[in-house]
Design a protein around this motif. Structure first.
Motif: not given
Length: 364
Positions: A150-160, A181-189
């Motif tokens: 299963l896959w979940l996604r969460q996000g805030d102002g700092m990234g996904q 696995l966290s990604f920055s606001d610019s999209g990079g891991p």
């Protein structure tokens, strides 16, 4: 055979006319609802009409049994007014044999609805949810089930943050074999965390058996760290996870068995989806039952009188069966009754009741 084809054609014509009437009414009602829901300054009329077209098939599919019983009443009231049923019986054709053609058409319509219309409704429902969420600036589904887990996604102002787990408990608040696995606001891991288990508590995941990699470092493995426990902030809630499950209606019936298997392998309960699958398979029988209900009260000449009362009785019994079917679905999903009884019980009972009435009136 000519008479059977004639009755089949008449019933199909009645069904298409009633279906077209409901289609027009529901398009108008749903269009008003979509206009009321969305801001006209942000969503154009063409876009609103597109949302209506995507949403109406689901509503029509839900009331298909009621459309069938109305088509049956229309057919047999028309045949009674023109005395065609009297002529048919005078020719030696019993009422039960006259019903073979409408029953066959209803059965074929049910099979076509399950095999063709059901996937169409699932596709339009899924697309409607995506488009309406985009217009409403809401969040899309945060959970997905696949063969990989299963896959979940969460996000805030700092990234996904994307979360994958091998399995979970029934409400998705406890994960096992989890990877964050966290990604920055610019999209990079920027960060990877693996945990033996993770529990969602108030505003955070409580991780156990943790290994952490900083993906921005030159050598992430060399700079990785381990910890017995760790707290990771989260914007997810239990209700968000539960609401993100794909509803059975949004899954084509051809894909539903595989989805049920993936859901159970991930540790979730698939009882709701199993009930829906069996109820869809029983839909052709329900349409046959609606034809029998309508015919049981209207296969009589108008000179006997009380035609209006008979029509009201047929409609009342049809709505009652429709209500009982929905009630059985709820009881089946909650585990109060077995799945097979919830799905197949109402259609079988709905067939036997008017069949007994027809045999009584036909043979005395």
């Amino acid at each position: 055979m000519t008479l059977h084809l004639y009755f089949a054609r008449r019933f199909l014509q009645s069904f298409l006319m009633v279906f077209a009437a409901f289609l027009g009414i529901m398009v108008l009602l749903d269009l008003v609802e979509q206009i009321r829901r969305f801001d006209s300054a942000e969503v154009s009329f063409v876009q609103t009409l597109g949302l209506t077209i995507l949403h109406v098939p689901e509503s029509l599919y839900a009331i298909l049994p009621l459309i069938v019983i109305l088509a049956t009443l229309s057919l047999f009231l028309s045949l009674a007014r023109t005395s065609e049923l009297v002529v048919t019986r005078a020719a030696g054709r019993s009422a039960m044999r006259s019903l073979l053609a409408p029953l066959s058409v209803a059965l074929l319509l049910g099979i076509a609805a399950v095999t063709v219309f059901n996937p169409m409704v699932a596709a339009t429902k899924s697309q409607y949810e995506v488009v309406s969420n985009r217009f409403a600036a809401g969040d899309s589904s945060v959970l997905s089930i696949s063969q990989e887990g299963l896959w979940l996604r969460q996000g805030d102002g700092m990234g996904q943050t994307v979360i994958r787990a091998d399995r979970a408990n029934l409400d998705g608040t406890e994960l096992y074999g989890a990877t964050f696995l966290s990604f920055s606001d610019s999209g990079g891991p920027q960060l990877r965390i693996e945990a033996e288990s993770a529990r969602l508590e108030e505003g955070a995941w409580q991780l156990q058996g943790v290994k952490r990699w900083n993906l921005g470092a030159d050598n992430p493995e060399a700079r990785s760290t381990r910890a017995n426990s760790m707290r990771l902030p989260s914007t997810l809630t239990r209700n968000q996870i539960l609401d993100s499950f794909a509803t059975p209606q949004a899954i084509p019936i051809w894909e539903l068995p595989g989805f049920i298997s993936d859901l159970e392998e991930a540790g979730f309960s698939a009882r709701k989806h199993r009930v829906w699958l069996q109820m869809e398979m029983a839909l052709p029988l329900l349409l046959v039952a609606m034809v029998l209900v309508g015919a049981g009260f209207t296969m009589r000449h108008t000179r006997f009188g009380r035609t209006g009362v008979m029509v009201l009785l047929a409609l009342g019994l049809g709505f009652a069966l429709y209500f009982v079917r929905n009630l059985a679905q709820i009881l089946g999903e909650s585990g109060q009754i077995p799945i097979m009884l919830a799905a197949w019980g109402p259609p079988v009972a709905a067939i036997l009741l008017p069949l007994g009435l027809l045999l009584h009136w036909e043979d005395g």
